[in-house]
Design an enzyme around this catalytic site. Structure first.
Site, short mmCIF file in Angstrom:
data_model
loop_
_atom_site.label_atom_id
_atom_site.label_comp_id
_atom_site.label_asym_id
_atom_site.label_seq_id
_atom_site.Cartn_x
_atom_site.Cartn_y
_atom_site.Cartn_z
CG ASP A 117 40.13 41.37 49.89
OD1 ASP A 117 40.74 40.46 49.29
OD2 ASP A 117 38.89 41.47 49.86
C1 BGC Z 1 38.38 38.59 47.90
C2 BGC Z 1 38.87 37.81 49.10
C3 BGC Z 1 39.81 36.72 48.65
C4 BGC Z 1 40.95 37.35 47.87
C5 BGC Z 1 41.95 36.35 47.37
C6 BGC Z 1 39.50 39.04 46.99
O1 BGC Z 1 38.97 39.50 45.78
O2 BGC Z 1 37.63 39.70 48.32
O3 BGC Z 1 37.80 37.26 49.79
O4 BGC Z 1 40.27 36.00 49.75
O5 BGC Z 1 40.41 38.01 46.73
O6 BGC Z 1 41.42 35.56 46.35
#
Ligand code: BGC
Length: 737
Positions: A224
């Site tokens: 993530d």
């Molecule tokens: C989120 C993800 C997301 C990623 C990219 C993170 O803060 O938890 O779900 O895909 O950011 O935007």
């Protein structure tokens, strides 16, 4: 394949070049991959990048978020969302779409529940799997997220989800497992949190043993955004791609670790291989998508997701007999259709329910009056706003109040389930003035219906329906579409009734999943706690009956359940057949019932259909932590057709042979298990009897219940009371190994 690359080049392939793309190595023919949110639309940023939904992205269609798709209980709907998102991803040159999110709704307070499907792992897994398959069929790859046990936003980058293994296997992992094994996603995204103390991104058990060795995942694991804490440990645990990159700092660390002998270069090579396969697999295209067609599709999809919770006196649909309609509530004019954070889409256009109602009502000669009713941002005088609404309601034949939650976003959990107090006041005042009152809800997480539920005639739960939700709601209110959604999560009476109440969001860095497998309806049904509306509930404008249940054991602890569904009403509609299994078999506490199969059928008035659903071994199994595997216990299993999770309309009990459960014996094993062992048990009895006089043996046989008293003693302790020759003991241990 990686031989021609230097160690530095290899390390550079394993972290982002920037916020949304990977490093290309042109001379080695490795292209850059663009990864973008996801899940219910494309958030392609070409200017300033962020993962919080702050900076703008290119216009794309905002399809119904997972909270809505979950309520469709329809794999076909999930697949159509996936396919359309896949087409738009392709048009934007996106290689990997970051989604879907399959985390379980452990508590209704989780701020990101709007991005997740359900409190039930089967429902989540089936829908997500359909989404991923359809999306990937368009070319781009998916990234099923957030792996795993990311069930809250509070302290999400540090908190340890403390969960026992059976609960992980039965509740929090199966949706991932289904997507991985059925839909073969290109990537899996590790979550920010720790699991039992170890960060998901550096959790070898999770990323390598479970994901790759047990489930056979052969794609790439992506972190993530910003969720890598120790790059070398993460790589060693099975995390291939770190996103975003951090300017080469961690790449240098990987190189150093290899040179210092801390990290085997083969680990780097393996991840490089996976990244190269990924790059080949998701090779991007660019082009266009049909925004008008996608908007129309988004409307149709949204209509399949809303849930008609209540419909007294057949208040809905609004028929032509109704002449004057009062539409009340700011959300009718300024819709809430998606949540905040990384999934926020810059919609190509947005339909407001008010305009769509005006169009439909106008075509039938009905009048529509509008009153704002409340100001979601707290501006304006609530009293005045309310008075105008009450006047409009009093002059109408029916009042339709649009209520909901103004702001729900990634990064923040909610603190309560209540609608804003001024909206509750408004609903009650309107209901007192109007001959009939309908409430239409817009909310990403469950809201309490208490304090106003009994005042109104009908409630349509619209969740967040995406950019065309306004049109879909109008279609449902007027009967152009027939509601067919079912709750994918329980609506409780009180927050205090929810299973995770005492342990959410945890304290001092730990969220203890003390409710175990008793999540959502599993808990309410097991402890007999009343709820406002159970999981699986949802009404239609037509009537369905279910009959002639026939459950057949098909061998090897599998079965089929067949039922006949009939549409006895006067409209075409969709009905969800829900199959639950209830059992007390086995050595672990089972939930009162668990959803094990479902399907949605569409029937014309008067039409009947025989529907057969398969129940595989897993439908009857529990995860045995001592044996380390899924186990079917011998015993009785009630196969139940549920109108919802708490209303059984048909039931048939079957008996399953189950697995032969033989546990290895040692001096620490309870004596009861020794006696229960098919070979060792009789041998132990013979050995004990052999040391007794005739009189003692007779007495011992008469006092067979004595055995029960000693059953829980470990053999080591038992030996303090009886004498068993050492040689006989060792022989039996060998027999029981
Ligand atoms: C989120 C993800 C997301 C990623 C990219 C993170 O803060 O938890 O779900 O895909 O950011 O935007």
């Amino acid at each position: 394949m990686s031989d021609e690359l230097s160690l530095e080049q290899k390390a550079s392939l394993l972290s982002g070049r920037d916020f949304w793309s990977t490093e290309p190595i042109e001379e080695a023919g490795v292209p850059s991959i663009v990864l973008t949110d996801g899940p219910h639309g494309i958030r392609r940023q070409t200017g300033d990048a962020d993962h919080l939904g702050i900076n703008e992205s290119l216009p794309a269609t905002c399809f119904p978020p997972a909270v809505a798709v979950g309520s469709s209980w329809d794999a076909e709907i999930a697949a159509r969302v996936g396919a359309a998102v896949g087409r738009e991803a392709r048009a934007f040159g996106v290689g990997v779409v970051l989604g879907p999110g399959v985390n379980i709704k452990r508590s209704p307070l989780c701020g990101r529940n709007f991005e997740y499907y359900s409190e039930d792992p089967l429902l989540s897994g089936v829908l997500a799997s359909a989404h991923v398959r359809a999306l990937q069929a368009e070319g781009p790859g998916a990234s099923v997220k957030h792996f795993a046990a990311n069930n809250q936003e509070t302290d999400r980058m540090r908190v340890s989800a403390d969960v026992d293994e059976r609960t992980l296997r039965e509740i929090y992992l199966p949706a991932f497992e289904r997507v991985v094994t059925e839909a073969l996603p290109a990537t899996v995204m590790s979550s920010y949190n720790r699991i039992n103390g170890v960060y998901a991104s550096q959790n070898r058990w999770l990323l390598t043993e479970v994901l790759r060795e047990q489930w056979g995942f052969d794609g790439a694991v992506v972190s993530d955004w910003g969720g890598v804490y120790d790059r070398v440990a993460a790589l060693a645990a099975g995390l291939d791609l770190q996103m975003p990159g951090n300017g080469g700092v961690d790449d240098a660390e990987v190189v150093r670790a290899v040179r210092d002998g801390e990290l085997d270069e083969a680990v780097v090579d393996q991840s490089v291989r996976r990244m190269r396969v990924l790059a080949e697999r998701v090779s991007p295209a660019t082009g266009e998508f049909d925004a008008e067609a996608h908007h129309a599709e988004a409307r149709e999809l949204a209509a399949a997701c809303a849930v008609l919770l209540k419909n007294d006196r057949a208040t809905l649909p609004i028929t032509e007999r109704t002449r004057r309609i009062a539409v009340i509530g700011e959300f009718a004019a300024e819709p809430r259709y998606q949540g905040g954070g990384s999934s926020r889409i810059n919609a190509t256009r947005v339909d407001a329910a008010l305009q769509e109602i005006q169009v439909l009502a106008g075509s039938r000669g009905q009048t529509v009056a509008y009153a704002r009713g409340y100001a979601a941002d707290g501006s304006g005088d609530p009293l005045e706003l309310r008075e105008q609404a009450v006047r409009a309601a009093a002059e109408a034949d029916i009042a339709v109040v649009f209520a909901g939650v103004a702001e729900e976003s990634e990064g923040v959990d909610r603190e309560h389930l209540d609608l804003p107090a001024d909206q509750v006041e408004l609903i009650r005042a309107v209901a007192a003035a109007a001959p009939r009152t309908v409430v239409v809800l817009s909310n990403g997480g469950v809201v309490s219906l208490e304090g106003w539920h009994d005042d109104v005639d009908a409630i349509l739960e619209g969740w967040l329906l995406g950019q065309a939700g306004g049109g879909a709601l109008a279609d449902l209110l007027f009967g152009v579409a027939n509601p067919s959604g079912r709750l994918a999560e329980t609506i409780p009476l009180r927050l205090e009734d929810t299973p995770a109440y005492l342990n959410f969001p945890g304290e001092q860095g730990h969220a203890r999943y003390g409710e175990g497998v008793m999540v959502g309806y599993r808990y309410y049904e097991t402890v007999g706690r009343a709820v406002r509306y159970p999981f699986g509930h949802g009404l239609s404008y037509t009537v369905f009956t279910t009959g002639d249940l026939k459950v057949t054991v098909t061998g090897d602890d599998t079965a089929t359940a067949a039922v006949t569904v009939t549409n006895t009403g006067d409209r075409a509609g969709g009905h969800v057949v829900q199959v639950y299994v209830a059992t007390t078999a086995g050595p672990v506490r089972r939930p009162a019932r668990e959803l094990r199969a479902f399907t949605k059928v569409f029937l014309q008035p008067g039409e009947s259909r025989r529907v057969e659903l398969a129940l595989d071994r897993r439908a009857f199994a529990y995860y045995d932590v001592e044996l380390g595997r899924w186990t079917v216990a011998a015993g009785e299993y009630a196969v139940q057709i549920g109108q919802d999770a708490s209303t059984v309309v048909a039931e048939q009990t079957i008996t399953l042979t189950g697995d032969v459960i033989v546990k290895a014996l040692s001096l620490d094993t309870p004596v009861g298990d020794w006696f229960a062992h098919p070979v060792v048990g009789p041998e132990l009895m013979r050995t004990l009897m052999a040391g007794l006089s005739e009189e003692q043996a007779r007495q011992a046989e008469e006092q067979a219940e004595m055995l029960q008293m000693v059953a829980s003693l470990p053999m080591r302790q038992f030996l303090g009371f009886v004498s068993i020759p050492e040689e006989a003991l060792n022989r039996m241990i060998a027999m029981g190994a």
